[in-house]
Design an enzyme around this catalytic site. Structure first.
Site, PDB file in Angstrom:
ATOM      1  N   GLY A  68      -7.399  11.030   4.868  1.00  0.00           N
ATOM      2  CA  GLY A  68      -6.954  11.148   6.292  1.00  0.00           C
ATOM      3  C   GLY A  68      -5.294  11.653   6.105  1.00  0.00           C
ATOM      4  N   THR A  69      -4.582  12.303   4.698  1.00  0.00           N
ATOM      5  CA  THR A  69      -3.416  12.932   4.708  1.00  0.00           C
ATOM      6  C   THR A  69      -3.681  14.322   4.911  1.00  0.00           C
ATOM      7  OG1 THR A  69      -2.251  10.626   3.153  1.00  0.00           O
ATOM      8  CG2 THR A  69      -1.252  13.651   3.535  1.00  0.00           C
ATOM      9  N   ASN A 150      -0.573   0.680  10.789  1.00  0.00           N
ATOM     10  CA  ASN A 150      -0.972   0.530   9.029  1.00  0.00           C
ATOM     11  C   ASN A 150       0.048  -0.485   8.612  1.00  0.00           C
ATOM     12  OD1 ASN A 150       1.659   2.934   9.341  1.00  0.00           O
ATOM     13  ND2 ASN A 150       1.850   2.632   7.071  1.00  0.00           N
ATOM     14  N   GLN A 178      -6.804   3.100  10.531  1.00  0.00           N
ATOM     15  CA  GLN A 178      -6.868   1.637  10.371  1.00  0.00           C
ATOM     16  C   GLN A 178      -7.780   1.242  11.187  1.00  0.00           C
ATOM     17  OE1 GLN A 178      -5.224   0.081   8.228  1.00  0.00           O
ATOM     18  NE2 GLN A 178      -4.000   1.319   6.753  1.00  0.00           N
ATOM     19  N   GLY A 199     -12.230   7.351   4.541  1.00  0.00           N
ATOM     20  CA  GLY A 199     -13.460   6.860   4.176  1.00  0.00           C
ATOM     21  C   GLY A 199     -12.315   6.179   3.190  1.00  0.00           C
ATOM     22  N   HIS A 200     -12.156   5.127   2.684  1.00  0.00           N
ATOM     23  CA  HIS A 200     -10.534   3.894   2.054  1.00  0.00           C
ATOM     24  C   HIS A 200     -10.764   3.050   2.173  1.00  0.00           C
ATOM     25  CE1 HIS A 200      -6.450   4.895   1.241  1.00  0.00           C
ATOM     26  NE2 HIS A 200      -6.983   5.764   1.578  1.00  0.00           N
ATOM     27  N   THR A 236     -14.837  24.296  -0.650  1.00  0.00           N
ATOM     28  CA  THR A 236     -16.427  23.545  -1.665  1.00  0.00           C
ATOM     29  C   THR A 236     -16.559  21.061  -1.000  1.00  0.00           C
ATOM     30  OG1 THR A 236     -16.383  24.560  -2.966  1.00  0.00           O
ATOM     31  CG2 THR A 236     -18.061  22.439  -2.759  1.00  0.00           C
ATOM     32  N   CYS A 328       9.266   2.324  -1.624  1.00  0.00           N
ATOM     33  CA  CYS A 328       9.681   1.942  -2.424  1.00  0.00           C
ATOM     34  C   CYS A 328      10.301   3.344  -3.048  1.00  0.00           C
ATOM     35  CB  CYS A 328       9.587   1.115  -3.714  1.00  0.00           C
ATOM     36  SG  CYS A 328      10.560   1.608  -5.412  1.00  0.00           S
TER      37      CYS A 328
END
Length: 387
Positions: A68-69, A150, A178, A199-200, A236, A328
């Site tokens: 995503g980033t 998010n 999200q 994906g995650h 790749t 933080c």
């Protein structure tokens, strides 16, 4: 462990994990011309087609990335760079965006001559169409507004915003990390020019994602090298990751309605039970009973008199994983920029916790939280009073 932090990452779906392991046994670089390379390329293209089919896109519009980033940075920087020579130097960004977008936008302002305009949100965290309409002009390079927040889970009116931007000839990028798998997402129907997913967040592997990018949307690459992925993203390709990612996206979208109904029922129960044991807890974001306004797996609370980080650690000691709404930095808690933009004062913005549910969540997870929460809140408040 009661895991209530699915918005951070969700465990891999069994079928996605199986697909990853099976593909990882294959040998071949998808850019190679020999047999193993052609086999790898076929798997990549089949995965591209599977993702496009369930998300309303053409296969050529799916560009694989490292997550995503990277997709956010590619969209924000790449589209800006491509349009800057036309005198389009203004970037409009929602005030409550993920830092992958906000930091990229501000970097453009500091280093690349962009005029950054923050689009304010209402008290629920929503960018109103009239706010965007007022900010649009012929100097805007792009607009970026996330599909769903998010932190507080508020869903944005993306189709309306995209239509307004398009009427001014401006591409709109949306971070839908999200949203995919929790609410209906259709790339073509939404009218957006670029869409980020990863994906995650939906049962796929870490470190692989995609940017959906219209064929007519100019985008300058961040990475240069082999020219993979339409000459927009070189590198790749992670073939096992892409295959597992496609498996997870397909499963998440096809089961979205059923999944959302289950999560919404658990979320509503969680909200009710949190309010019962901590009566002064404040639910942040859009109302849970407004259809389509809030992600079905998100319950975000402020607990007056508490530090969110302290609550998180107290619950973690009881094997309950949640997330704080604050970031933080160097050990110093900072108020959530999302809550501040929604009108919260700094103390309230530091007192928040995010509970997010996913495909592994059960009622037993809720039971564990509700059992531990009152004592944790009491202890956090007493610790705050003693300072």
């Amino acid at each position: 462990m009661a895991y209530l932090d699915h918005a951070a990452t969700t465990p891999m779906l069994p079928e996605a994990l199986d697909a990853y392991v099976a593909t990882a046994r294959e040998v071949g670089n998808a850019s190679s011309l020999h047999g193993p390379g052609r086999a790898a390329r076929r798997l990549v293209e089949e995965s591209r087609e599977r993702i496009a089919a369930v998300l309303g896109a053409r296969p050529s519009e799916v560009i694989f990335t490292g997550g995503g980033t990277e997709s956010d940075n590619l969209a924000v920087k790449g589209v800006y760079w491509a349009r800057r020579p036309q005198g389009r130097t203004k970037v409009l960004a929602g005030a409550v965006e993920h830092h992958a977008v906000l930091d990229a936008v501000h970097w453009l302002g500091e280093h690349e001559g962009a005029e950054v305009v923050s689009l304010p949100v209402d008290h629920e965290g929503r960018v109103r169409p009239e706010v965007l309409a007022e900010a649009l002009d012929d100097t805007v390079a792009l607009v970026t507004v996330m599909w769903a927040n998010n932190e507080v889970g508020t869903v944005q009116p993306i189709a309306e915003l995209a239509a307004l931007a398009a009427a001014h000839g401006v591409p709109l990028h949306t971070d839908a990390v999200q949203a995919v798998g929790q609410v209906p997402v259709d790339y073509a129907a939404s009218g957006v020019a670029a869409l980020t997913l990863t994906g995650h967040k939906l049962g796929g592997p870490l470190g692989v994602g995609a940017l959906m990018l219209g064929r007519d949307v100019a985008c300058t690459p961040l990475l240069h090298g082999g020219g993979q992925e339409r000459d927009v993203r070189s590198g790749t390709l992670d073939v096992p990751g892409i295959v597992a990612f496609a498996c997870a996206v397909e499963h998440a979208v096809k089961h979205q309605e059923q999944h959302a109904q289950r999560l919404a029922a658990l979320r509503d129960e969680l909200i009710e039970r949190v309010r019962a044991v901590v009566p002064d807890a404040i639910l942040n974001g859009a109302p849970a009973d407004e259809p389509g306004a809030r992600l079905p797996g998100n319950a975000h609370f402020s607990f007056p008199g508490c530090e969110g980080d302290a609550l998180l650690l107290l619950l973690d000691a009881q094997d309950i994983a949640v997330s704080t709404g604050s970031a933080c930095s160097a050990g110093v808690a900072q108020p959530s920029h999302v809550l501040l933009q929604m009108g919260a004062d700094p103390l309230s913005a530091r007192s928040s916790l995010r509970f997010t549910l996913g495909h592994t969540t059960t009622r037993a997870d809720l039971d564990a939280l509700i059992t531990a929460l009152p004592a944790a809140v009491d202890r956090a408040r007493r610790a705050g009073m003693s300072r």
